[in-house]
Enzyme design. Sequence first.
Site, short mmCIF file in Angstrom:
data_model
loop_
_atom_site.label_atom_id
_atom_site.label_comp_id
_atom_site.label_asym_id
_atom_site.label_seq_id
_atom_site.Cartn_x
_atom_site.Cartn_y
_atom_site.Cartn_z
N ASP A 30 6.82 10.53 16.43
CA ASP A 30 5.48 10.28 16.97
C ASP A 30 5.30 8.77 17.19
O ASP A 30 5.69 7.96 16.35
CB ASP A 30 4.44 10.82 15.98
N ASN A 86 -2.63 21.39 16.03
CA ASN A 86 -4.01 21.36 16.51
C ASN A 86 -4.16 22.09 17.84
O ASN A 86 -3.32 21.94 18.73
CB ASN A 86 -4.47 19.90 16.70
N GLN A 93 -6.91 18.09 19.03
CA GLN A 93 -5.77 18.04 19.97
C GLN A 93 -6.06 17.01 21.06
O GLN A 93 -7.15 17.01 21.64
CB GLN A 93 -5.54 19.42 20.60
N HIS A 99 2.34 21.47 20.29
CA HIS A 99 3.26 20.70 19.45
C HIS A 99 2.90 20.92 17.99
O HIS A 99 1.76 21.23 17.66
CB HIS A 99 3.23 19.20 19.81
N HIS A 101 3.05 19.00 14.30
CA HIS A 101 3.26 17.73 13.60
C HIS A 101 4.07 17.99 12.33
O HIS A 101 3.74 18.88 11.55
CB HIS A 101 1.93 17.12 13.18
P1 5GP Z 1 -2.57 15.87 18.80
O1 5GP Z 1 -3.71 14.94 18.48
O2 5GP Z 1 -2.66 16.37 20.22
O3 5GP Z 1 -2.36 16.97 17.82
O4 5GP Z 1 -1.28 14.99 18.67
C1 5GP Z 1 -0.76 14.20 19.69
C2 5GP Z 1 0.24 13.28 19.04
O5 5GP Z 1 1.12 12.81 20.03
C3 5GP Z 1 -0.37 12.04 18.38
O6 5GP Z 1 0.07 11.99 17.03
C4 5GP Z 1 0.18 10.88 19.20
O7 5GP Z 1 0.46 9.76 18.41
C5 5GP Z 1 1.41 11.47 19.82
N1 5GP Z 1 1.77 10.96 21.14
C6 5GP Z 1 0.93 10.85 22.20
N2 5GP Z 1 1.60 10.41 23.28
C7 5GP Z 1 2.89 10.24 22.88
C8 5GP Z 1 4.08 9.79 23.56
O8 5GP Z 1 4.08 9.46 24.75
N3 5GP Z 1 5.22 9.78 22.83
C9 5GP Z 1 5.25 10.13 21.51
N4 5GP Z 1 6.44 10.07 20.89
N5 5GP Z 1 4.15 10.55 20.84
C10 5GP Z 1 2.99 10.60 21.52
#
Ligand code: 5GP
Length: 133
Positions: A30, A86, A93, A99, A101
């Site tokens: 991440d 999420n 999300q 995805h 985590h």
């Molecule tokens: P969500 O909030 O949708 O459950 O999680 C999205 C996650 O994706 C966040 O922890 C954020 O740091 C990560 N993330 C967002 N954009 C990118 C990216 O371009 N590359 C990587 N490796 N992680 C990302």
Amino acid sequence: MGDCIFCKIANGEIPAATIYEDEEFRVILDLGPATRGHALILPKTHAANIYEMPDELVGKAMILAKKMAVRMTQALGCDGFNVVQNNGEAAGQTVFHFHMHLIPRYEKDGAMVSWKPGKLTDETREELLEKLK
Ligand code: 5GP
Ligand code: ZN
């Protein structure tokens, strides 16, 4: 999904720090880690969230989460491990490609994967049992 960033990452069109890959998934670090080693399981096919994910792929994602948890715990020596997933803006999300985590936890790491417990009243319990059972 032409403009989905996680589709592009999962399929190798945009480079990412990959710690595991097979035919159906890529696991990447991440970019904004909650803790040291925070990683994401991305399916290579697009599904916005768990509701859109085929059952079989959800099962495989969970099995992979277990495999990664074991491997990462051994490699990092973490003290605990959160698997978080999420769905929807209201649930936190921010990227609308399914995805999971993988969050290694360390004593007193201060990461916030928690909530303030409420109270399940008799009335709510009965109402929920009626709706959900
Ligand atoms: P969500 O909030 O949708 O459950 O999680 C999205 C996650 O994706 C966040 O922890 C954020 O740091 C990560 N993330 C967002 N954009 C990118 C990216 O371009 N590359 C990587 N490796 N992680 C990302
Ligand atoms: Zn996608």
